[in-house]
Design an enzyme around this catalytic site. Structure first.
Site, PDB file in Angstrom:
ATOM      1  N   GLY A   1     -48.444 100.313 -96.331  1.00 15.27           N
ATOM      2  CA  GLY A   1     -49.181 101.381 -97.002  1.00 15.27           C
ATOM      3  C   GLY A   1     -50.191 100.848 -98.000  1.00 15.27           C
ATOM      4  O   GLY A   1     -49.823 100.505 -99.135  1.00 15.27           O
TER       5      GLY A   1
ATOM      6  N   GLU B   1     -58.460  98.370 -90.359  1.00 15.32           N
ATOM      7  CA  GLU B   1     -58.483  96.915 -90.622  1.00 15.32           C
ATOM      8  C   GLU B   1     -59.877  96.439 -90.997  1.00 15.32           C
ATOM      9  O   GLU B   1     -60.331  95.383 -90.555  1.00 15.32           O
ATOM     10  CB  GLU B   1     -57.996  96.146 -89.400  1.00 15.32           C
ATOM     11  CG  GLU B   1     -56.605  96.483 -88.975  1.00 15.32           C
ATOM     12  CD  GLU B   1     -55.562  95.652 -89.700  1.00 15.32           C
ATOM     13  OE1 GLU B   1     -55.943  94.729 -90.427  1.00 15.32           O
ATOM     14  OE2 GLU B   1     -54.375  95.973 -89.533  1.00 15.32           O
TER      15      GLU B   1
HETATM   16  C1  FAD Z   1     -55.042 105.496 -86.451  1.00 12.84           C
HETATM   17  C2  FAD Z   1     -55.182 104.787 -87.769  1.00 12.84           C
HETATM   18  C3  FAD Z   1     -54.164 103.958 -88.219  1.00 12.84           C
HETATM   19  C4  FAD Z   1     -54.247 103.342 -89.478  1.00 12.84           C
HETATM   20  N1  FAD Z   1     -53.204 102.553 -89.927  1.00 12.84           N
HETATM   21  C5  FAD Z   1     -53.207 102.107 -91.218  1.00 12.84           C
HETATM   22  C6  FAD Z   1     -52.054 101.433 -91.764  1.00 12.84           C
HETATM   23  O1  FAD Z   1     -51.068 101.173 -91.068  1.00 12.84           O
HETATM   24  N2  FAD Z   1     -52.082 101.098 -93.073  1.00 12.84           N
HETATM   25  C7  FAD Z   1     -53.155 101.348 -93.890  1.00 12.84           C
HETATM   26  O2  FAD Z   1     -53.092 101.021 -95.080  1.00 12.84           O
HETATM   27  N3  FAD Z   1     -54.259 101.967 -93.395  1.00 12.84           N
HETATM   28  C8  FAD Z   1     -54.314 102.358 -92.090  1.00 12.84           C
HETATM   29  N4  FAD Z   1     -55.418 103.018 -91.576  1.00 12.84           N
HETATM   30  C9  FAD Z   1     -56.523 103.339 -92.480  1.00 12.84           C
HETATM   31  C10 FAD Z   1     -57.772 102.520 -92.242  1.00 12.84           C
HETATM   32  O3  FAD Z   1     -57.582 101.189 -92.626  1.00 12.84           O
HETATM   33  C11 FAD Z   1     -58.926 103.217 -92.984  1.00 12.84           C
HETATM   34  O4  FAD Z   1     -59.203 104.405 -92.256  1.00 12.84           O
HETATM   35  C12 FAD Z   1     -60.172 102.344 -93.094  1.00 12.84           C
HETATM   36  O5  FAD Z   1     -59.979 101.312 -94.033  1.00 12.84           O
HETATM   37  C13 FAD Z   1     -61.421 103.148 -93.509  1.00 12.84           C
HETATM   38  O6  FAD Z   1     -61.135 103.931 -94.610  1.00 12.84           O
HETATM   39  P1  FAD Z   1     -61.535 105.491 -94.584  1.00 12.84           P
HETATM   40  O7  FAD Z   1     -61.037 106.105 -93.340  1.00 12.84           O
HETATM   41  O8  FAD Z   1     -61.085 106.059 -95.878  1.00 12.84           O
HETATM   42  O9  FAD Z   1     -63.113 105.516 -94.495  1.00 12.84           O
HETATM   43  P2  FAD Z   1     -64.156 105.303 -95.717  1.00 12.84           P
HETATM   44  O10 FAD Z   1     -63.831 104.064 -96.470  1.00 12.84           O
HETATM   45  O11 FAD Z   1     -64.286 106.576 -96.467  1.00 12.84           O
HETATM   46  O12 FAD Z   1     -65.484 105.044 -94.886  1.00 12.84           O
HETATM   47  C14 FAD Z   1     -66.208 106.101 -94.256  1.00 12.84           C
HETATM   48  C15 FAD Z   1     -67.503 105.482 -93.705  1.00 12.84           C
HETATM   49  O13 FAD Z   1     -68.269 104.948 -94.787  1.00 12.84           O
HETATM   50  C16 FAD Z   1     -68.569 103.582 -94.526  1.00 12.84           C
HETATM   51  N5  FAD Z   1     -68.607 102.821 -95.792  1.00 12.84           N
HETATM   52  C17 FAD Z   1     -67.706 102.806 -96.789  1.00 12.84           C
HETATM   53  N6  FAD Z   1     -68.121 101.987 -97.776  1.00 12.84           N
HETATM   54  C18 FAD Z   1     -69.307 101.459 -97.379  1.00 12.84           C
HETATM   55  C19 FAD Z   1     -70.234 100.543 -97.941  1.00 12.84           C
HETATM   56  N7  FAD Z   1     -70.012  99.945 -99.128  1.00 12.84           N
HETATM   57  N8  FAD Z   1     -71.345 100.251 -97.252  1.00 12.84           N
HETATM   58  C20 FAD Z   1     -71.568 100.807 -96.034  1.00 12.84           C
HETATM   59  N9  FAD Z   1     -70.748 101.692 -95.430  1.00 12.84           N
HETATM   60  C21 FAD Z   1     -69.619 102.007 -96.109  1.00 12.84           C
HETATM   61  C22 FAD Z   1     -67.420 103.095 -93.626  1.00 12.84           C
HETATM   62  O14 FAD Z   1     -67.807 101.937 -92.913  1.00 12.84           O
HETATM   63  C23 FAD Z   1     -67.220 104.318 -92.742  1.00 12.84           C
HETATM   64  O15 FAD Z   1     -68.166 104.340 -91.712  1.00 12.84           O
HETATM   65  C24 FAD Z   1     -55.385 103.556 -90.288  1.00 12.84           C
HETATM   66  C25 FAD Z   1     -56.434 104.365 -89.798  1.00 12.84           C
HETATM   67  C26 FAD Z   1     -56.345 104.962 -88.561  1.00 12.84           C
HETATM   68  C27 FAD Z   1     -57.467 105.812 -88.072  1.00 12.84           C
END
Ligand code: FAD
Length: 387
Positions: free
Chosen positions: A133, A366
């Site tokens: 998490g 990731e």
């Molecule tokens: C099916 C699934 C399983 C997962 N499993 C895990 C897990 O086991 N453990 C865990 O901890 N997490 C997990 N995740 C979470 C995953 O790691 C996050 O979804 C990911 O890090 C992106 O975060 P976010 O979805 O909040 O998107 P955001 O960070 O809100 O990003 C949204 C968009 O904005 C872009 N963005 C953000 N910041 C910038 C920047 N500085 N410059 C340019 N573009 C930017 C991103 O690239 C993306 O396109 C999982 C996600 C999914 C979908």
């Protein structure tokens, strides 16, 4: 149709006998035990409950770790294992990645002897399941902003906050939870059943439907002192775990790409439109060759990555390059395969639509494609474009 893997540059010759043996063992396992059941689980949105123990019997969980009941495979053998699992489904590979790289690895690298003894052998056998998490509803790409806190209270801690998008969360016996202690990120082992800890599965996913994804909630959750992973220090600790998992993803995504290419090639050779099989049209050949080329480049990157890891020379930025490239091409290959299958490509009688949907998650988790681009941009220019 039996699966035919891509090996255009005879990279098989570069593998050791042991590496080929691991790959062939898991190739058979995937063909015989996973391929027949995957579409049903994806359609129903269920994870096969017997899979953890079966993977444990085969030595696939924490397979790259040495000791404590783990198989101690080299990086290339481990990568090939991930490739075979994801050739079936990214959800199954995600389960194995989380268990091995995001839960067993931090216990192995940052845990006390007692924590290792308690969890690693059972997790290697698939008798205990873990989740990781880090992500929170408001902090995905920027985990350093996390709001979950662990406040010292006498001899233990009180955990408050929440995590979202957590693979295997709802089925995990133990969660590795990253929380701030006096402003510093530390890792904790939180066991299912601890008062104040609850989970809720996320419904309605288009992607990774054969994998459980959940929310974790901590409300005045009391943890004993020995729940802390003593070796964790700041954000670099979860990032180190993510580096391990991204290595596996770089290989795994190629498995999904190879499954899609194989399916598209067979289909195009059989499907007749106008006067001949569609594989006989130049536009279709151009697409098939492009897929082959992308996969072959990805294989070269993955193999080199594995050999660098073996020598202890692998840098996190090189893993970013591999994750970014191989997931990008896998997504492009899946999409092209879907196109070449015409209407059949949108049904679950074929694999490419399922892989396409799955890879959208792999592209985002990731480290998103953007974030890996920024990591590489900083590495080559020396200028950080994000904090
Ligand atoms: C099916 C699934 C399983 C997962 N499993 C895990 C897990 O086991 N453990 C865990 O901890 N997490 C997990 N995740 C979470 C995953 O790691 C996050 O979804 C990911 O890090 C992106 O975060 P976010 O979805 O909040 O998107 P955001 O960070 O809100 O990003 C949204 C968009 O904005 C872009 N963005 C953000 N910041 C910038 C920047 N500085 N410059 C340019 N573009 C930017 C991103 O690239 C993306 O396109 C999982 C996600 C999914 C979908």
């Amino acid at each position: 149709m039996p699966y035919r893997a891509v090996d255009y540059l005879a990279l098989d010759d570069q593998l050791t006998d042991d590496e080929r043996l691991v790959r062939d063992t898991f190739r058979r396992f995937v063909d015989e035990e996973l391929m027949p059941i995957v579409a049903g689980h994806f359609r129903a949105g269920t994870f096969p409950p017997w899979l953890p123990r079966r993977l444990g019997e085969l030595g696939a969980l924490g397979a790259h770790l040495k000791g404590c009941g783990c198989a101690g495979l080299g990086p290339v053998a481990y990568g090939l294992l991930m490739q075979e699992l994801e050739r079936c489904d990214s959800g199954f590979r995600s389960f194995a990645s989380v268990q091995g790289s995001l839960v067993m690895y931090p216990i192995w690298a940052f845990g006390s002897e007692a924590q290792k003894e308690r969890w690693l052998p059972r997790m290697a056998r698939g008798e205990a399941i873990g989740c990781f998490g880090l992500t929170e509803p408001d902090f995905g790409s920027n985990p350093s902003g996390m709001r979950t806190t662990a406040v010292r209270d006498g001899r233990g801690f009180v955990l408050n906050g929440g995590k979202r998008w957590i693979t295997s969360g709802g089925i995990a016996d133990v969660a590795i939870v990253w929380a701030k202690v006096d402003g510093e990120i530390r890792g904790f082992l939180v066991e299912r059943g601890t008062p104040g800890y609850s989970t809720r599965d996320i419904e309605g996913k288009f992607s990774l439907r054969a994998s459980v994804t959940s929310e974790l909630v901590f409300e005045e959750c009391r943890l004993p002192e020995d729940a802390l992973l003593p070796g964790t220090k700041g954000l670099r600790s979860p990032l180190q775990c993510l580096g391990e998992a991204r290595f596996g993803i770089s290989w795994g995504a190629l498995g999904a790409a190879m499954a899609c290419y194989d399916e598209a090639l067979s289909y195009c050779k059989e499907r007749v439109q106008f006067s001949r099989p569609i594989a006989g049209y130049q536009l279709v050949q151009d697409k098939l060759v492009g897929m082959l080329e992308d996969i072959t480049c990805g294989q070269l990157i993955a193999l080199r990555l594995g050999r660098l890891k073996e020598q202890g020379k692998l840098r996190p930025q090189q893993v970013s390059l591999a994750k970014r490239h191989n997931v990008r091409i896998a997504l492009a290959v899946a999409r092209t395969a879907r196109e070449l299958l015409g209407a059949n490509g949108v049904t679950d009688e074929y694999q490419c639509g399922r892989h396409l949907c799955n890879l959208e998650s792999v592209y985002t988790y990731e480290g998103t494609d953007h974030i890996h681009t920024l990591v590489l941009g900083q590495d080559i220019t020396g200028i950080g474009a994000f904090e």
